[in-house]
Write a protein that holds these residues in place. Sequence first.
Motif, PDB file in Angstrom:
ATOM      1  N   TYR A  67       0.786  -1.137  -0.207  1.00 57.48           N
ATOM      2  CA  TYR A  67       0.137   0.132  -0.062  1.00 57.48           C
ATOM      3  C   TYR A  67       0.839   1.366   0.043  1.00 57.48           C
ATOM      4  O   TYR A  67       0.684   2.211  -0.880  1.00 57.48           O
ATOM      5  N   VAL A  68       1.910   1.310   0.949  1.00 51.31           N
ATOM      6  CA  VAL A  68       2.788   2.513   1.057  1.00 51.31           C
ATOM      7  C   VAL A  68       3.529   2.620  -0.256  1.00 51.31           C
ATOM      8  O   VAL A  68       3.652   3.819  -0.795  1.00 51.31           O
ATOM      9  N   ASN A  69       3.940   1.460  -1.053  1.00 46.64           N
ATOM     10  CA  ASN A  69       4.766   1.825  -2.040  1.00 46.64           C
ATOM     11  C   ASN A  69       3.962   2.254  -3.184  1.00 46.64           C
ATOM     12  O   ASN A  69       4.273   3.175  -4.189  1.00 46.64           O
ATOM     13  N   LYS A  70       2.615   1.879  -3.232  1.00 46.23           N
ATOM     14  CA  LYS A  70       1.738   2.379  -4.488  1.00 46.23           C
ATOM     15  C   LYS A  70       1.333   3.763  -4.211  1.00 46.23           C
ATOM     16  O   LYS A  70       1.205   4.447  -5.252  1.00 46.23           O
ATOM     17  N   MET A  71       1.124   4.116  -3.036  1.00 42.01           N
ATOM     18  CA  MET A  71       1.006   5.565  -2.687  1.00 42.01           C
ATOM     19  C   MET A  71       2.028   6.512  -3.020  1.00 42.01           C
ATOM     20  O   MET A  71       1.943   7.577  -3.804  1.00 42.01           O
ATOM     21  N   THR A  72       3.337   6.102  -2.658  1.00 50.10           N
ATOM     22  CA  THR A  72       4.429   6.983  -3.015  1.00 50.10           C
ATOM     23  C   THR A  72       4.816   6.786  -4.186  1.00 50.10           C
ATOM     24  O   THR A  72       5.017   7.800  -4.804  1.00 50.10           O
ATOM     25  N   SER A  73       4.560   5.605  -4.800  1.00 51.12           N
ATOM     26  CA  SER A  73       4.812   5.633  -6.340  1.00 51.12           C
ATOM     27  C   SER A  73       3.730   6.577  -7.304  1.00 51.12           C
ATOM     28  O   SER A  73       4.299   7.343  -8.356  1.00 51.12           O
ATOM     29  N   SER A  74       2.635   6.554  -6.784  1.00 45.95           N
ATOM     30  CA  SER A  74       1.656   7.544  -7.323  1.00 45.95           C
ATOM     31  C   SER A  74       2.068   9.071  -7.094  1.00 45.95           C
ATOM     32  O   SER A  74       2.001   9.701  -8.147  1.00 45.95           O
ATOM     33  N   ALA A  75       2.452   9.324  -6.113  1.00 41.28           N
ATOM     34  CA  ALA A  75       3.000  10.725  -5.779  1.00 41.28           C
ATOM     35  C   ALA A  75       4.404  11.143  -6.499  1.00 41.28           C
ATOM     36  O   ALA A  75       4.596  12.159  -7.002  1.00 41.28           O
ATOM     37  N   LEU A  76       5.079   9.902  -6.711  1.00 50.88           N
ATOM     38  CA  LEU A  76       6.409  10.133  -7.521  1.00 50.88           C
ATOM     39  C   LEU A  76       5.982  10.552  -9.152  1.00 50.88           C
ATOM     40  O   LEU A  76       6.656  11.336  -9.527  1.00 50.88           O
ATOM     41  N   ILE A  77       5.190   9.630  -9.602  1.00 53.51           N
ATOM     42  CA  ILE A  77       4.578   9.835 -10.914  1.00 53.51           C
ATOM     43  C   ILE A  77       3.795  11.419 -11.313  1.00 53.51           C
ATOM     44  O   ILE A  77       4.412  11.925 -12.171  1.00 53.51           O
ATOM     45  N   ARG A  78       3.191  11.616 -10.112  1.00 50.59           N
ATOM     46  CA  ARG A  78       2.666  12.982 -10.280  1.00 50.59           C
ATOM     47  C   ARG A  78       3.670  14.256 -10.253  1.00 50.59           C
ATOM     48  O   ARG A  78       3.489  15.139 -10.978  1.00 50.59           O
ATOM     49  N   HIS A  79       4.711  14.041  -9.493  1.00 56.73           N
ATOM     50  CA  HIS A  79       5.833  15.076  -9.387  1.00 56.73           C
ATOM     51  C   HIS A  79       6.312  14.984 -10.867  1.00 56.73           C
ATOM     52  O   HIS A  79       6.904  16.157 -11.416  1.00 56.73           O
ATOM     53  N   TYR A  80       6.902  13.768 -11.417  1.00 52.59           N
ATOM     54  CA  TYR A  80       7.615  13.762 -12.878  1.00 52.59           C
ATOM     55  C   TYR A  80       6.708  14.623 -13.860  1.00 52.59           C
ATOM     56  O   TYR A  80       6.803  15.298 -14.695  1.00 52.59           O
ATOM     57  N   ALA A  81       5.353  14.168 -13.734  1.00 55.29           N
ATOM     58  CA  ALA A  81       4.178  14.615 -14.562  1.00 55.29           C
ATOM     59  C   ALA A  81       4.176  16.015 -14.534  1.00 55.29           C
ATOM     60  O   ALA A  81       4.121  17.052 -15.405  1.00 55.29           O
ATOM     61  N   ALA A  82       4.106  16.833 -13.289  1.00 58.12           N
ATOM     62  CA  ALA A  82       4.076  18.284 -13.190  1.00 58.12           C
ATOM     63  C   ALA A  82       5.254  18.694 -13.768  1.00 58.12           C
ATOM     64  O   ALA A  82       5.314  20.163 -14.271  1.00 58.12           O
TER      65      ALA A  82
END
Length: 304
Positions: free
Chosen positions: A229-244
């Motif tokens: 769960y933690v890995n999926k949440m942090t991965s999602s935040a990481l992807i959003r960072h790169y996308a921004a």
Amino acid sequence: MQATTFAVVITSYNYRDFVLEAVESALSQTRKAAQVIVVDDGSTDGSDILLRERYGADERVTLISSVNGGQLSAFQHGVNAARADVVSFLDSDDCWGPEYLARLGELYDVRADIDFVFSDLQLFDQQNRVMRFHDRAVDLGYTAISTYVLTQWYGAPTSALSMRMSWALQVLDLPGSFQRTWRLSADNCLVFGCSVLGAHKYYLPTGCVRYRIHGKNGWWSNQSPRIEYVNKMTSSALIRHYAARVGMGPECIEFTKLEFMTKPQPPWSETKRYARLVMMRRISPWRKWERALNILRRGWRLRG
């Protein structure tokens, strides 16, 4: 044609029992690396002393000792010291067969358009099996939309990852706060970052990467529902960072078909993934089915 040069970045933390085997496998490549960089991330088991005793006078090896900051920090130290065309990463508990860089070089030398290459892995020690993306080489083209929308992971664990230097510098250009989040599993930064920022990816089965399974594996030995769960949440935040960073948002799904067209011979699993993406668009049901079927027909014709 000028041959591609390689820098090998080996990151190590408390792997005294394994690190010399990793370094020797990098030094024993039939296609020699321009640099072998070993980053000791504040080990407390004597790894740093062992490395300096063995390689302190070896001009082929660059040794870096740092305060313990985790895997992302160690990646950053290693890449900042690299001076080559391509960076290949190796965990200090893994090792390579002698033809690994030669196999990568055969591709990078002739395909200037390829930015990121990942390989299959042979698990050993406590397990014995092969991890692979597909049973053949696959030119994956671009993968930004699939990664952004589906959190699709187009890569492999650290020791089977390589990329051109410019891409390594881009994806590791992260705020200092990210070092705490990615003390482990920082290969997510390499894999997700290259996808979202627009790297051209390629899967090349080499049969040369040996991935050790043992009790101290940071990710492998700590799998649980909470960790997942933690890995999926942090991965999602990481992807959003790169996308921004590149101005990517939900509207990117409108370009799903164009991204799929960059894949010259997609596996059937990839074709189905992009048909699924088209079905997520905000258009009429009839148009969704029409465009999904177009992708499925094209993928069926091109499948390997």
